[in-house]
Design an enzyme around this catalytic site. Structure first.
Site, PDB file in Angstrom:
ATOM      1  CB  ILE A 327      58.206  44.787  38.957  1.00 15.76           C
ATOM      2  CG1 ILE A 327      58.397  45.822  40.064  1.00 15.76           C
ATOM      3  CG2 ILE A 327      59.508  44.561  38.210  1.00 15.76           C
ATOM      4  CD1 ILE A 327      59.464  45.422  41.081  1.00 15.76           C
ATOM      5  CD  GLU A 328      53.737  40.003  39.556  1.00 13.18           C
ATOM      6  OE1 GLU A 328      53.095  39.304  40.360  1.00 13.18           O
ATOM      7  OE2 GLU A 328      54.125  39.582  38.452  1.00 13.18           O
TER       8      GLU A 328
END
Length: 530
Positions: A327-328
């Site tokens: 995830i970012e």
């Protein structure tokens, strides 16, 4: 000389027209006490004025962490450049920052999160700016919106198309911050920072470097202060040579509404049976179908919405560990969390800095991405970043554009139209009441993902809805699967605002997706195979 100051003392270092960069992701790592003090100082003194605020990811949300909303006061902010903005439910009153940008009181830009980090990284290295193909043919491109969110921003462009080495690029000038406001768990007296209670590092080091190398000030909010020399050097993520001021905030939350959960910070692993499995409904059917697109051993990015439940589908079916979620915000592995904990993962196997994660995404280094949609256009383009009626419902693009720019495989998921009443009965989808708002439209309100560019780049693009699966094939949206109980013409073709192609043969979505007890059957089948 001691670096420890109160929050109010710290913000005295911020002058009029300063450029201020903030490291945060909603409530995660949000230096909320310092932002609150900055807002209080302005109310009392009328200074600092006309700040330029830079937020690679949103500072604050609508669930209890005000973040940038502390600063939403006339005259305090002149310009805001955000990868995303505080967001929340449509029924709630919009954040003040959304009201200000809607009324053209500030110049507001939505720049992809990875590009914002790149802009700051280039400033840290005294380089002129960012050349990138990320965002071409989307709202980022000056041929469309040029990242501008309102008329005031449109009159002050921040990106342009340029020719370089015979190719076309987007160019963003570097922006040197005068102040960086970051957050950590612990600082020693020299300002060395560790993040042992945080769920991510985000871009703390990158923001600190950008401000320090520009002759600016770095303010670090921390939960606690340790004696000099007592922190293990491998644990220090930002060295004290970059930190000017330390603000102690013993009550800072780990993330919105979470005082402290050691599984978020990787200090222990939660038992897998403590994760909630989604209830059986049409949304779960979609999540199950999305999960079918994945292959064992893949690294897969995940977004908000239907996709966010796919890790729990794999957990329920005994497939946890087959996919590594990325995830970012920086977590690798584990199980991404939901709701206001979105952006955190429990049981992660690694945390990397967000700018590094975005470099991984921008170059298409991962196997697939699972994302949502607000609208799908006739050419396969997707809008996730703009909802005209209630804009604060979407946070903006965030890392969406960075992630989709070169992703090899993308699976979008969402309801075919808005407002439909659905149920799953006897293994079939039943549309009890049709929705009134089309989501498949001739042209999307804002191009967050370009279908035309995806076709040129041969990206594998799938759209999973409750009633059918579509693929982007030769530039056309094509119905490839249909849910049991659904009529092709009445429920799909007539509900789209443009003609859809239909695959030959058109197949039925797997029947077991629509069975409540699929979990037990999957487990039996899996055990037999093993």
């Amino acid at each position: 000389m001691s670096k420890i100051r109160s929050a109010l003392e710290a913000v005295q270092r911020i002058g009029d027209k300063a450029v201020v960069a903030v490291n945060s992701s909603s409530g995660l790592c949000c230096p909320d006490l310092v932002l609150q003090a900055l807002g209080e100082r302005y109310r009392e003194e009328g200074h600092p004025r006309q700040l330029t605020m830079i937020h690679p990811i949103a500072a604050g949300d609508m669930f209890g962490t005000k973040g940038v909303d502390h600063l939403a006061q006339d005259g305090l902010i002149d310009t805001i450049i955000g990868g995303s903005y505080p967001s929340g439910p449509s029924s709630a009153e919009p954040p003040l920052i959304w009201k200000m940008l809607g009324e053209n009181k500030i110049s507001a830009y939505n720049v992809p999160s990875g590009i914002v980090f790149d802009i700051l990284r280039e400033a840290a290295g005294k380089r002129p700016g960012v050349l990138t193909k990320v965002g071409l043919d989307t709202f980022v491109d000056p041929a469309l919106d040029g990242c501008a969110m309102n008329d005031r921003a449109r009159s002050r462009p921040i990106v342009r198309r340029v020719q370089f080495e015979g190719d076309e690029w987007l160019y963003f000038p570097a922006i040197a911050p005068d102040v960086a406001i970051i957050r950590a768990s612990t600082a020693d007296e020299r300002g060395n920072l560790t993040f042992e209670h945080e769920g991510a590092y985000l871009g703390a080091m990158e923001l600190a470097l950008a401000a320090h190398n520009s002759g600016g000030t770095v303010i670090a909010q921390v939960k606690r202060i340790a004696q000099s020399g007592t922190l293990r050097p491998h644990d220090v993520r930002v060295p004290g040579i970059l930190v000017d001021i330390i603000v102690e905030a013993p009550d800072q939350l780990q993330t919105t509404a979470t005082a402290y959960d050691p599984a978020i910070s990787g200090e222990l692993f939660r038992p897998l049976d403590t994760f909630t499995i989604p209830a059986f409904d049409a949304a779960k059917v979609m999540a199950r179908r999305v999960a079918m697109e994945l292959e064992n051993g893949w690294a897969v990015n995940i977004g908000f919405g239907i996709s966010a439940n796919v890790p729990r589908i794999l957990l329920e079916e005994g497939r946890h560990g087959e996919i590594t979620w990325v995830i970012e915000q920086g977590a690798v592995g584990g199980i991404p969390l939901l709701d206001f904990k979105f952006g955190c993962s429990s049981n992660a196997e690694a945390f990397v800095a967000s700018p590094h994660q975005f470099t991984y995404f921008q170059a298409g280094g991962f196997d697939a991405s699972l994302l949502s949609f607000l609208q799908i256009g006739e050419d396969g383009s997707v809008n996730v970043s703009k909802l005209a009626v209630r804009p604060h419902v979407t946070a903006g693009a965030g890392g969406f554009v960075d992630i989709t720019a070169r992703a090899r495989k993308i699976v979008f998921s969402g309801y075919f139209n808005a407002g439909a009443k659905l149920s799953v009965v006897d293994g079939k989808l039943r549309i009890d009441k049709e929705g009134k708002v089309a989501k498949l439209v001739p042209e999307v309100d804002q191009v967050s993902f370009s279908g035309k560019r995806a076709t040129l780049q041969n990206q594998d693009v799938t759209y999973v809805t409750e009633r059918c699966v579509l693929k982007l094939i030769a530039g056309r949206l094509t119905v490839t699967e249909i849910a049991p109980g659904v009529d092709l013409k009445r429920d799909i073709l007539d509900q789209a605002a443009f003609p859809l192609a239909v695959a030959d043969p058109l197949v039925s979505m797997p029947a077991d997706l629509f069975e409540p007890d699929r979990r037990s059957r999957q487990a039996v089948t899996r055990e037999a195979a093993e």
